[in-house]
Write a protein that holds these residues in place. Structure first.
Motif, PDB file in Angstrom:
ATOM      1  N   GLU A  35      14.378 -13.052  55.476  1.00 22.32           N
ATOM      2  CA  GLU A  35      13.606 -12.549  56.616  1.00 22.32           C
ATOM      3  C   GLU A  35      14.488 -11.740  57.559  1.00 22.32           C
ATOM      4  N   PHE A  36      15.694 -12.245  57.840  1.00 24.59           N
ATOM      5  CA  PHE A  36      16.615 -11.517  58.711  1.00 24.59           C
ATOM      6  C   PHE A  36      17.007 -10.176  58.094  1.00 24.59           C
ATOM      7  N   GLN A  37      17.256 -10.163  56.797  1.00 27.32           N
ATOM      8  CA  GLN A  37      17.629  -8.920  56.117  1.00 27.32           C
ATOM      9  C   GLN A  37      16.487  -7.911  56.169  1.00 27.32           C
ATOM     10  N   LYS A  38      15.270  -8.380  55.961  1.00 26.48           N
ATOM     11  CA  LYS A  38      14.102  -7.500  56.014  1.00 26.48           C
ATOM     12  C   LYS A  38      13.925  -6.941  57.429  1.00 26.48           C
ATOM     13  N   LYS A  39      14.060  -7.813  58.424  1.00 26.18           N
ATOM     14  CA  LYS A  39      13.933  -7.394  59.823  1.00 26.18           C
ATOM     15  C   LYS A  39      15.013  -6.388  60.185  1.00 26.18           C
ATOM     16  N   MET A  40      16.252  -6.653  59.750  1.00 24.21           N
ATOM     17  CA  MET A  40      17.352  -5.730  60.039  1.00 24.21           C
ATOM     18  C   MET A  40      17.109  -4.371  59.404  1.00 24.21           C
ATOM     19  N   SER A  42      14.244  -2.939  58.794  1.00 26.83           N
ATOM     20  CA  SER A  42      13.234  -2.269  59.604  1.00 26.83           C
ATOM     21  C   SER A  42      13.832  -1.768  60.918  1.00 26.83           C
ATOM     22  N   GLN A  43      14.625  -2.619  61.556  1.00 29.70           N
ATOM     23  CA  GLN A  43      15.270  -2.237  62.815  1.00 29.70           C
ATOM     24  C   GLN A  43      16.238  -1.075  62.605  1.00 29.70           C
ATOM     25  N   LYS A  44      16.948  -1.105  61.492  1.00 34.61           N
ATOM     26  CA  LYS A  44      17.910  -0.037  61.211  1.00 34.61           C
ATOM     27  C   LYS A  44      17.188   1.296  61.037  1.00 34.61           C
ATOM     28  N   THR A  45      16.054   1.276  60.356  1.00 36.64           N
ATOM     29  CA  THR A  45      15.275   2.502  60.174  1.00 36.64           C
ATOM     30  C   THR A  45      14.848   3.057  61.533  1.00 36.64           C
ATOM     31  N   LEU A  46      14.356   2.187  62.410  1.00 45.70           N
ATOM     32  CA  LEU A  46      13.953   2.632  63.745  1.00 45.70           C
ATOM     33  C   LEU A  46      15.142   3.185  64.534  1.00 45.70           C
ATOM     34  N   MET A  47      16.276   2.501  64.440  1.00 38.08           N
ATOM     35  CA  MET A  47      17.466   2.969  65.160  1.00 38.08           C
ATOM     36  C   MET A  47      17.920   4.326  64.635  1.00 38.08           C
ATOM     37  N   GLU A  48      17.865   4.517  63.329  1.00 37.64           N
ATOM     38  CA  GLU A  48      18.259   5.804  62.757  1.00 37.64           C
ATOM     39  C   GLU A  48      17.352   6.914  63.267  1.00 37.64           C
ATOM     40  N   LYS A  96      19.683  -4.162  71.094  1.00 37.05           N
ATOM     41  CA  LYS A  96      19.992  -5.575  71.361  1.00 37.05           C
ATOM     42  C   LYS A  96      19.359  -6.477  70.301  1.00 37.05           C
ATOM     43  N   GLU A  97      18.114  -6.193  69.952  1.00 34.38           N
ATOM     44  CA  GLU A  97      17.422  -7.000  68.945  1.00 34.38           C
ATOM     45  C   GLU A  97      18.113  -6.896  67.589  1.00 34.38           C
ATOM     46  N   TYR A  98      18.571  -5.700  67.247  1.00 34.54           N
ATOM     47  CA  TYR A  98      19.283  -5.516  65.987  1.00 34.54           C
ATOM     48  C   TYR A  98      20.548  -6.368  65.974  1.00 34.54           C
ATOM     49  N   GLN A  99      21.297  -6.333  67.061  1.00 29.02           N
ATOM     50  CA  GLN A  99      22.529  -7.111  67.144  1.00 29.02           C
ATOM     51  C   GLN A  99      22.230  -8.608  67.075  1.00 29.02           C
ATOM     52  N   SER A 100      21.169  -9.028  67.737  1.00 25.05           N
ATOM     53  CA  SER A 100      20.768 -10.436  67.709  1.00 25.05           C
ATOM     54  C   SER A 100      20.407 -10.867  66.286  1.00 25.05           C
ATOM     55  N   THR A 101      19.639 -10.039  65.598  1.00 22.11           N
ATOM     56  CA  THR A 101      19.259 -10.351  64.218  1.00 22.11           C
ATOM     57  C   THR A 101      20.490 -10.402  63.323  1.00 22.11           C
TER      58      THR A 101
END
Length: 112
Positions: A35-40, A42-48, A96-101
């Motif tokens: 779940e964390f990997q999947k969330k990361m 998704s977050q990475k795509t948004l950050m990019e 921040k959420e990406y770092q937390s995840t």
């Protein structure tokens, strides 16, 4: 002898129960990791996407010249400024959420 045998049987039964508990915990942690990997991801795509926008705007998440000079009137400018602040807050929260995840993922992997 029977007493020793019974003690051994009890120990084996206890160890089997501990093994089952540990296996369940491992399965839960593995699910969390996925779940964390999947969330990361998704977050990475948004950050990019946000980084591309920032790069296009000269290092800022907003093209300020277009933002200010594109305003129709003072009210529109104020509205745009509020929107700009919200965009920047959202960008910061995303990072921040990406770092937390990422931290949660590292903790889960260490626990596993």
């Amino acid at each position: 002898m029977e007493s020793e045998l019974q003690d051994i049987i009890n120990d084996v039964t206890q160890k089997k129960a501990e093994i089952r508990t540990t296996q369940k915990k491992i399965a839960q942690i593995q699910t969390q990791i996925k779940e964390f990997q999947k969330k990361m991801s998704s977050q990475k795509t948004l950050m990019e996407e946000r980084m591309v926008t920032m790069q296009k705007n000269g290092g800022s998440s907003i093209n300020w010249a277009e933002f200010i000079f594109g305003s129709k009137d003072f009210g529109d400018l104020v509205s745009r400024m509020i929107t700009a602040g919200t965009i920047q807050e959202n960008d910061q929260e995303l990072f921040k959420e990406y770092q937390s995840t990422k931290n949660k993922l590292q903790i889960a992997k260490a626990e596993l």
